[in-house]
Motif scaffolding. Structure first.
Motif, PDB file in Angstrom:
ATOM      1  N   UNK A  19      74.033   5.992  72.173  1.00 52.17           N
ATOM      2  CA  UNK A  19      74.069   7.612  71.879  1.00 52.17           C
ATOM      3  C   UNK A  19      75.368   8.185  72.551  1.00 52.17           C
ATOM      4  N   UNK A  20      76.102   8.839  71.919  1.00 49.36           N
ATOM      5  CA  UNK A  20      77.148   9.488  72.566  1.00 49.36           C
ATOM      6  C   UNK A  20      76.863  10.872  73.383  1.00 49.36           C
ATOM      7  N   UNK A  21      76.287  10.526  74.452  1.00 44.71           N
ATOM      8  CA  UNK A  21      75.605  11.408  75.371  1.00 44.71           C
ATOM      9  C   UNK A  21      76.503  12.510  75.701  1.00 44.71           C
ATOM     10  N   UNK A  22      77.856  12.239  75.861  1.00 44.58           N
ATOM     11  CA  UNK A  22      78.977  13.057  76.538  1.00 44.58           C
ATOM     12  C   UNK A  22      78.973  14.153  75.420  1.00 44.58           C
ATOM     13  N   UNK A  23      78.617  13.734  74.275  1.00 43.33           N
ATOM     14  CA  UNK A  23      78.994  15.150  73.183  1.00 43.33           C
ATOM     15  C   UNK A  23      77.718  16.165  73.023  1.00 43.33           C
ATOM     16  N   UNK A  24      76.663  15.810  73.966  1.00 42.56           N
ATOM     17  CA  UNK A  24      75.535  16.832  73.995  1.00 42.56           C
ATOM     18  C   UNK A  24      75.930  17.659  74.877  1.00 42.56           C
ATOM     19  N   UNK A  25      75.340  18.854  75.202  1.00 41.86           N
ATOM     20  CA  UNK A  25      75.242  19.713  76.074  1.00 41.86           C
ATOM     21  C   UNK A  25      74.671  19.128  77.319  1.00 41.86           C
ATOM     22  N   UNK A  26      75.454  19.467  78.440  1.00 40.28           N
ATOM     23  CA  UNK A  26      75.125  18.725  79.901  1.00 40.28           C
ATOM     24  C   UNK A  26      73.547  19.076  80.174  1.00 40.28           C
ATOM     25  N   UNK A  27      73.104  20.149  79.761  1.00 32.94           N
ATOM     26  CA  UNK A  27      71.742  20.514  80.102  1.00 32.94           C
ATOM     27  C   UNK A  27      70.721  20.463  79.284  1.00 32.94           C
ATOM     28  N   UNK A  28      70.899  19.625  78.145  1.00 37.82           N
ATOM     29  CA  UNK A  28      69.946  19.327  76.915  1.00 37.82           C
ATOM     30  C   UNK A  28      68.564  18.608  77.602  1.00 37.82           C
ATOM     31  N   UNK A  29      67.732  19.037  76.879  1.00 34.67           N
ATOM     32  CA  UNK A  29      66.365  18.496  77.357  1.00 34.67           C
ATOM     33  C   UNK A  29      66.150  17.177  76.480  1.00 34.67           C
ATOM     34  N   UNK A  30      65.781  16.099  77.210  1.00 36.30           N
ATOM     35  CA  UNK A  30      65.450  14.817  76.418  1.00 36.30           C
ATOM     36  C   UNK A  30      64.077  14.844  76.666  1.00 36.30           C
ATOM     37  N   UNK A  31      63.176  14.426  75.444  1.00 36.64           N
ATOM     38  CA  UNK A  31      61.983  14.166  75.321  1.00 36.64           C
ATOM     39  C   UNK A  31      61.597  12.621  74.783  1.00 36.64           C
ATOM     40  N   UNK A  32      60.958  11.935  75.172  1.00 36.49           N
ATOM     41  CA  UNK A  32      60.450  10.884  74.720  1.00 36.49           C
ATOM     42  C   UNK A  32      58.978  10.658  74.246  1.00 36.49           C
ATOM     43  N   UNK A  33      58.582  10.045  73.249  1.00 36.62           N
ATOM     44  CA  UNK A  33      57.421  10.117  72.843  1.00 36.62           C
ATOM     45  C   UNK A  33      56.820   8.740  72.715  1.00 36.62           C
ATOM     46  N   UNK A  34      57.124   7.837  73.396  1.00 42.06           N
ATOM     47  CA  UNK A  34      56.512   6.303  73.341  1.00 42.06           C
ATOM     48  C   UNK A  34      55.354   6.259  73.786  1.00 42.06           C
ATOM     49  N   UNK A  35      54.824   5.228  73.341  1.00 39.46           N
ATOM     50  CA  UNK A  35      53.193   5.148  73.498  1.00 39.46           C
ATOM     51  C   UNK A  35      52.986   4.375  75.160  1.00 39.46           C
ATOM     52  N   UNK A  36      54.042   4.033  75.697  1.00 39.83           N
ATOM     53  CA  UNK A  36      53.933   3.740  77.009  1.00 39.83           C
ATOM     54  C   UNK A  36      54.856   4.741  77.959  1.00 39.83           C
ATOM     55  N   UNK A  37      54.683   4.782  78.900  1.00 39.72           N
ATOM     56  CA  UNK A  37      55.348   5.897  79.879  1.00 39.72           C
ATOM     57  C   UNK A  37      56.116   5.471  81.057  1.00 39.72           C
ATOM     58  N   UNK A  38      55.775   4.610  81.953  1.00 39.56           N
ATOM     59  CA  UNK A  38      56.589   4.283  83.050  1.00 39.56           C
ATOM     60  C   UNK A  38      57.984   3.619  82.772  1.00 39.56           C
TER      61      UNK A  38
END
Ligand code: NAP
Length: 286
Positions: A117-136
């Protein structure tokens, strides 16, 4: 007073109240309500538009959020049917500057997906959420791979397209606010995102990723393991099924509808899974 095409016009005489005057305050109120709704509307980008990504997108759109998506496969057609804007190119996706990016890819693919993912193209303050079925595992990966300015929310909706086909009332939504900046608007954004699940009727469970994996190994992973084993047996309905057997068939259905990658991820990326499998084997032997 004349009424023309639903509009009322005053022609002569003293001031008269017409239906339109009475409707004004109501009109104002409804406009104000829709302004408030708009201000709560988030632009949400989904990365990984497979089964679960589409399942989430449908409800998010119904709730009034603006939804964008990108994926390895071209889901242009499916996205259009759901009212989602699909971007084949992750650069174009990121340049839309979504407020929230949900990572809904396979557990096994997360590292590769974040890396591409070209993270540098997102706003620096973006909220990233994951929904994976494992968490650590995603928690550690997100903290190590994302720029430190980005907010991180780890979640696990404990339901999917089968169990969440109808109402989400009473279904568990586990979340851990792993790293949320102290600014008021960042706090408000994460709360507004979580509010979506609360308004669907989910039971909101705040819990650490570590505690989630400990509990989920003994519940979700065991459920999937037993369902998969029974699935391998090719069980079939008969004319004399008991209620218990019908429940087993439903378990096979529910667990085998999920991708094998999902099950494999539950095993490989929850460090408590091996121990639970050993307990299951020991119980079987005894
Ligand atoms: P999945 O098989 O776990 O994941 C499929 C998704 O991963 C698709 O979007 C797929 O993209 C993407 N993907 C797989 N391998 C990839 C690779 N090498 N590179 C890039 N993308 C890759 O099935 P799922 O049911 O949709 O689950 C998605 C996530 O939601 C998983 O992390 C799962 O644990 C979580 N989740 C699922 C459920 C559920 O009930 N299904 C419930 C809660 C949470 P393409 O389709 O573009 O190939």
């Amino acid at each position: 007073m004349e009424v023309a095409g639903g509009l009322c016009t005053r022609t002569r005489g003293p001031l008269q109240t017409c239906a339109l005057d009475a409707a004004m305050p109501f009109d104002y109120e409804s406009r104000a309500t829709s302004k408030i709704k708009e201000s709560k509307q988030l632009t949400i980008g989904i990365v990984g538009f497979g089964t679960f990504g589409q399942f989430l997108a449908k409800r998010l759109v119904q709730h009034g959020h603006k939804v964008l998506a990108t994926s390895r496969t071209n889901y242009q057609h499916e996205a259009a049917g759901l009212g989602v804007s699909f971007f084949r190119d992750p650069d174009d996706f990121c340049e839309e500057h979504p407020d929230v990016v949900i990572l809904a890819c396979a557990i096994l693919a997360l590292e590769k997906v974040i890396g591409s993912l070209p993270l540098q193209r997102l706003r620096r303050s973006t909220l990233i959420v994951d929904v994976l079925s494992v968490k650590q595992f995603p928690k550690q990966l997100l903290l190590s791979m994302l720029p430190p300015e980005m907010d991180v929310l780890c979640t696990h909706p404990m339901f999917g397209p089968d169990s969440g086909k109808g109402s989400w009332g009473g279904l568990n939504l586990m979340y851990d606010k792993v790293r949320i900046g102290s600014a008021g608007r960042r706090q408000a954004r994460v709360d507004s995102f979580l509010q979506f699940f609360a308004e669907q009727g989910c039971r909101m469970v705040e819990m650490s990723c570590e505690e989630h994996d400990r509990l989920a190994a003994g519940t979700q992973f065991i459920t999937h393991s037993v369902g998969r084993v029974l699935g391998e047996m090719g069980l079939e309905s008969t004319s004399i099924d008991t209620k218990g057997f019908e429940a087993l068939l439903r378990l096979v259905d529910n667990t085998n509808n999920d991708s094998f990658d999902l099950y494999y991820g539950l095993f490989m990326y929850n460090q408590n899974a091996t121990e639970e499998l050993a307990r299951l084997e020991a119980a079987f032997d005894s």
